[in-house]
Scaffold this motif. Structure first.
Motif, PDB file in Angstrom:
ATOM      1  N   PHE A  25       0.840  -1.203   0.000  1.00  0.00           N
ATOM      2  CA  PHE A  25       0.000   0.000   0.000  1.00  0.00           C
ATOM      3  C   PHE A  25       0.877   1.255   0.000  1.00  0.00           C
ATOM      4  O   PHE A  25       0.611   2.214  -0.750  1.00  0.00           O
ATOM      5  N   ALA A  26       1.901   1.266   0.841  1.00  0.00           N
ATOM      6  CA  ALA A  26       2.776   2.433   0.921  1.00  0.00           C
ATOM      7  C   ALA A  26       3.486   2.684  -0.405  1.00  0.00           C
ATOM      8  O   ALA A  26       3.474   3.808  -0.923  1.00  0.00           O
ATOM      9  N   LEU A  27       4.073   1.660  -0.970  1.00  0.00           N
ATOM     10  CA  LEU A  27       4.831   1.851  -2.203  1.00  0.00           C
ATOM     11  C   LEU A  27       3.943   2.221  -3.380  1.00  0.00           C
ATOM     12  O   LEU A  27       4.320   3.034  -4.224  1.00  0.00           O
ATOM     13  N   ARG A  28       2.746   1.657  -3.438  1.00  0.00           N
ATOM     14  CA  ARG A  28       1.827   2.016  -4.526  1.00  0.00           C
ATOM     15  C   ARG A  28       1.419   3.481  -4.464  1.00  0.00           C
ATOM     16  O   ARG A  28       1.100   4.083  -5.488  1.00  0.00           O
ATOM     17  N   ASN A  29       1.433   4.034  -3.252  1.00  0.00           N
ATOM     18  CA  ASN A  29       0.941   5.398  -3.070  1.00  0.00           C
ATOM     19  C   ASN A  29       2.038   6.401  -2.743  1.00  0.00           C
ATOM     20  O   ASN A  29       1.751   7.525  -2.319  1.00  0.00           O
ATOM     21  N   GLY A  30       3.288   6.014  -2.965  1.00  0.00           N
ATOM     22  CA  GLY A  30       4.388   6.953  -2.797  1.00  0.00           C
ATOM     23  C   GLY A  30       4.715   7.291  -1.360  1.00  0.00           C
ATOM     24  O   GLY A  30       5.268   8.363  -1.078  1.00  0.00           O
ATOM     25  N   LEU A  31       4.394   6.402  -0.416  1.00  0.00           N
ATOM     26  CA  LEU A  31       4.703   6.602   0.987  1.00  0.00           C
ATOM     27  C   LEU A  31       5.905   5.745   1.382  1.00  0.00           C
ATOM     28  O   LEU A  31       6.238   4.771   0.705  1.00  0.00           O
ATOM     29  N   ARG A  32       6.540   6.104   2.499  1.00  0.00           N
ATOM     30  CA  ARG A  32       7.585   5.300   3.104  1.00  0.00           C
ATOM     31  C   ARG A  32       7.058   4.723   4.416  1.00  0.00           C
ATOM     32  O   ARG A  32       6.075   5.214   4.979  1.00  0.00           O
ATOM     33  N   LEU A  33       7.735   3.673   4.896  1.00  0.00           N
ATOM     34  CA  LEU A  33       7.419   3.095   6.188  1.00  0.00           C
ATOM     35  C   LEU A  33       8.563   3.339   7.164  1.00  0.00           C
ATOM     36  O   LEU A  33       9.725   3.400   6.767  1.00  0.00           O
ATOM     37  N   ARG A  34       8.207   3.449   8.445  1.00  0.00           N
ATOM     38  CA  ARG A  34       9.192   3.398   9.522  1.00  0.00           C
ATOM     39  C   ARG A  34       9.209   1.961  10.047  1.00  0.00           C
ATOM     40  O   ARG A  34       8.151   1.368  10.298  1.00  0.00           O
ATOM     41  N   GLY A  35      10.372   1.403  10.231  1.00  0.00           N
ATOM     42  CA  GLY A  35      10.504   0.029  10.704  1.00  0.00           C
ATOM     43  C   GLY A  35      10.366  -0.040  12.213  1.00  0.00           C
ATOM     44  O   GLY A  35      11.338   0.110  12.942  1.00  0.00           O
ATOM     45  N   HIS A  36       9.171  -0.283  12.682  1.00  0.00           N
ATOM     46  CA  HIS A  36       8.863  -0.265  14.117  1.00  0.00           C
ATOM     47  C   HIS A  36       8.275  -1.609  14.520  1.00  0.00           C
ATOM     48  O   HIS A  36       7.201  -1.974  14.039  1.00  0.00           O
TER      49      HIS A  36
END
Length: 368
Positions: A103-114
């Motif tokens: 979902f993040a990559l499809r929408n140009g977002l990044r994730l925090r590894g938590h």
């Protein structure tokens, strides 16, 4: 182990995303003059984000729309923690984290590894083994199964979560399973191992209770600073500090000067800083709504004005966007008022806290 995610496979799903205009139809109305939080943050070369769960995103179109409008980063609320990822040894439950990453990559977002190592999220089988026969390879295998897989989506890792506990040891380290198994060097070992699997990631320690001018938090700030100094002297690959910022109107005084001095000391170590889990616990849910909202917004603005004046602070993430999904509603009884400590209320109308966050970003000096 499951096959690692591939950027090409993720991006292939772009064709399935609804057109931007379709998403706009479900976006909550904002107050006049309001702008997206990620846009306000970006004007100062910072980011805004939120904790999220893919099951909630999938079933709540208002949440999905708010995320797409306001966030450039997401933090997996539960699905990237060890107990969730590997409840049984060797049986990785990666689907929810994979879906959020997609979902993040499809929408140009990044994730925090938590988060990688947290005393409250160790699988029972791992805790049992570490208590009987400490084996560092167990930690390395866990890192190896997770970190490379999400390298396309994650560029910040909370390697150690909440390592400080006051009142136990002179060094302030929490007497948890990791300390018991490996001794105080476990933090440095974990950061060095994480660097092998995320050579370009921002490796962080994430800690709570650093905000107020009260004795327990004075002690926690002092002990954490000593830990950070020790790690940097030893050239451990530590890049940043996450400050959880679970603010609480019942706690006591918030001192701008005390908080500013703490941020300055962290920045002097060459560390970047992220406000990672911002929300506000109210003091009196029976007070008039306008007074409640004003107290939450005022504290948020005071806190962020100090934080965002420090160039080392690169972003702010809330622990959720909507009061309806907040962890602060735990134990809430039907018919009682909800805590209003996030940018959106339960109906996804923006709260005054939303404006306080936006205005703090817009007023802050830009990072160079």
């Amino acid at each position: 182990m499951a096959v690692p995610l591939a950027r090409r496979a993720m991006l292939a799903g772009l064709a399935a995303i609804p057109l931007a205009g379709a998403a706009l139809a479900t976006r909550p109305a904002l107050a006049r003059g309001a702008g997206a939080l990620k846009t306000a943050a970006a004007q100062g070369n910072r980011f805004f984000g939120s904790a999220a769960r893919i099951d909630q995103i999938d079933r709540e179109p208002e949440l999905r729309a708010a995320i797409l409008r306001d966030c450039s980063y997401l933090t997996p609320e539960t699905d990237l923690k060890w107990a969730a990822l590997e409840p049984q040894r060797g049986e990785l439950n990666l689907r929810p984290a994979d879906d959020l990453a997609n979902f993040a990559l499809r929408n140009g977002l990044r994730l925090r590894g938590h988060t990688l190592l947290w005393h409250k999220s160790v699988p029972a089988w791992a805790a049992d083994q570490l208590a009987v026969k400490p084996d560092w390879q167990l930690i390395e295998r866990y890192f190896a199964s997770v970190m490379p897989r999400f390298g396309d989506a994650i560029d910040q890792w909370d390697v150690i979560n909440e390592p400080i506990e006051t009142g136990h040891r002179m060094d302030g380290l929490r007497p948890d399973i990791f300390l018991q198994a490996f001794g105080p060097d476990y933090i440095a070992r974990a950061l060095r191992a994480a660097r092998l699997f995320a050579p370009h990631g921002l490796l962080m320690i994430n800690e709570f209770g650093l905000d107020y001018d009260i004795p327990i938090e004075q002690d926690r700030r002092y002990l954490l600073l000593r830990l950070l100094e020790k790690l940097k002297r030893s050239e451990v690959p530590l890049d940043g500090l996450g400050i959880q910022a679970h603010l609480d109107l019942t706690k006591g005084p918030f001192s701008e000067k005390v908080f500013e001095d703490f941020l300055r000391q962290v920045a002097a170590l060459g560390l970047r800083i992220v406000v990672t889990e911002l929300d506000v616990r109210e003091a009196d849910l029976s007070a008039p709504l306008a007074r409640r909202d004003r107290a939450v917004a005022d504290l948020t603005r005071r806190y962020l004005d100090v934080a965002l004046a420090q160039p080392a602070v690169i972003g702010v993430s809330c622990w959720g966007l909507s009061d309806g999904n907040s962890w602060l509603r735990a134990g809430h009884s039907s018919g009682e008022p909800l805590n209003r400590g996030l940018p959106y209320d339960e109906a996804f109308a923006t709260t005054p806290m939303y404006g306080a966050i936006r205005d703090a970003f817009l007023a802050a000096p830009p990072r160079i």
